[in-house]
Design an enzyme around this catalytic site. Structure first.
Site, short mmCIF file in Angstrom:
data_model
loop_
_atom_site.label_atom_id
_atom_site.label_comp_id
_atom_site.label_asym_id
_atom_site.label_seq_id
_atom_site.Cartn_x
_atom_site.Cartn_y
_atom_site.Cartn_z
N SER A 162 -9.34 -37.91 32.22
CA SER A 162 -9.32 -38.55 33.20
C SER A 162 -10.15 -39.95 32.97
O SER A 162 -9.97 -41.17 33.78
CB SER A 162 -9.61 -38.01 34.46
OG SER A 162 -8.48 -36.98 35.00
N ASP A 218 2.68 -38.59 46.61
CA ASP A 218 2.21 -37.43 45.54
C ASP A 218 2.56 -36.09 46.20
O ASP A 218 1.82 -35.78 47.03
CB ASP A 218 1.00 -37.67 45.16
CG ASP A 218 0.45 -36.66 44.06
OD1 ASP A 218 1.32 -35.70 43.62
OD2 ASP A 218 -0.72 -36.21 44.22
N ASP A 275 0.12 -32.06 39.16
CA ASP A 275 -1.00 -32.61 39.44
C ASP A 275 -1.89 -31.69 39.44
O ASP A 275 -1.67 -30.44 39.60
CB ASP A 275 -0.79 -33.25 40.93
CG ASP A 275 -2.19 -34.09 41.11
OD1 ASP A 275 -1.77 -35.40 41.38
OD2 ASP A 275 -3.11 -33.93 41.36
#
Length: 184
Positions: free
Chosen positions: A57, A81, A96
């Site tokens: 990330s 999302d 996710d």
């Protein structure tokens, strides 16, 4: 590797698992050296300078910059999302890290919350070539230029790199994974 974010100075560099270097001073026995070479943990490899690991990330702010620099998105670009992403026309689901998703996510919150779906979406919009080009400007895939022995460059993936390194073509899912610093 601990780096001073103000100037890039390396403050500490550690590789683990390690080994006792003292036997090398007077001359290590052949048996002891072979044991180190055959150790499944490979302690002789300096992982800090020879390990090539996905950035994870930490790549997400660079992806945001790539989106802004290329004009693909603006700072106000927002997604919804649900906790997953699917390429149009594909069946594979990219999840996710947060089950159930983050809801409405702006670029700022995408970075703060490390929202995978935001960056899957952005990677899909950017395409791997734009991603590769912006990352190259920041030294991804290149040697650091610091004085270390046997450093390996990282990987800045592209279709050309994958064809040369793996003898495989680039797939859209490769781009999606690269958008969150995973895969190649």
């Amino acid at each position: 590797v601990a780096i001073d974010p103000r100037n890039g100075e390396i403050l500490a560099l550690v590789s683990t698992p390690g080994y006792d270097p003292n036997p090398f001073v007077k001359g290590i026995s052949s048996a002891a050296y072979q044991a180190l070479q055959k150790d499944p943990n490979k302690p002789l490899i300096n992982r800090a300078i020879r390990g090539t690991y996905p950035p994870g990330s930490t790549i997400k702010p660079y992806m945001a910059l790539a989106g802004l620099e290329s004009g693909v998105v603006t700072p106000s670009f927002t997604i919804s999302d649900p906790g997953w992403f699917k390429l149009p026309g594909a069946s594979h689901i990219y999840h996710d890290w947060k089950k159930g998703g983050h809801g409405s996510v702006s670029m700022e919150n995408g970075i703060i919350q490390s929202c995978d779906v935001y960056f899957y979406t952005l990677a899909n919009k950017l395409g791997i070539n734009r991603m590769h080009d912006i990352l190259a400007q920041f030294g991804f895939g290149q040697m650091t230029g610091i004085d270390t022995y046997s450093e390996l460059p990282g990987v800045n993936p592209s279709p050309q790199w994958k064809l040369k390194a793996k003898n495989e073509r680039w797939y859209p899912g490769d781009t999606i994974n690269a958008g969150i610093g995973q895969g190649y």
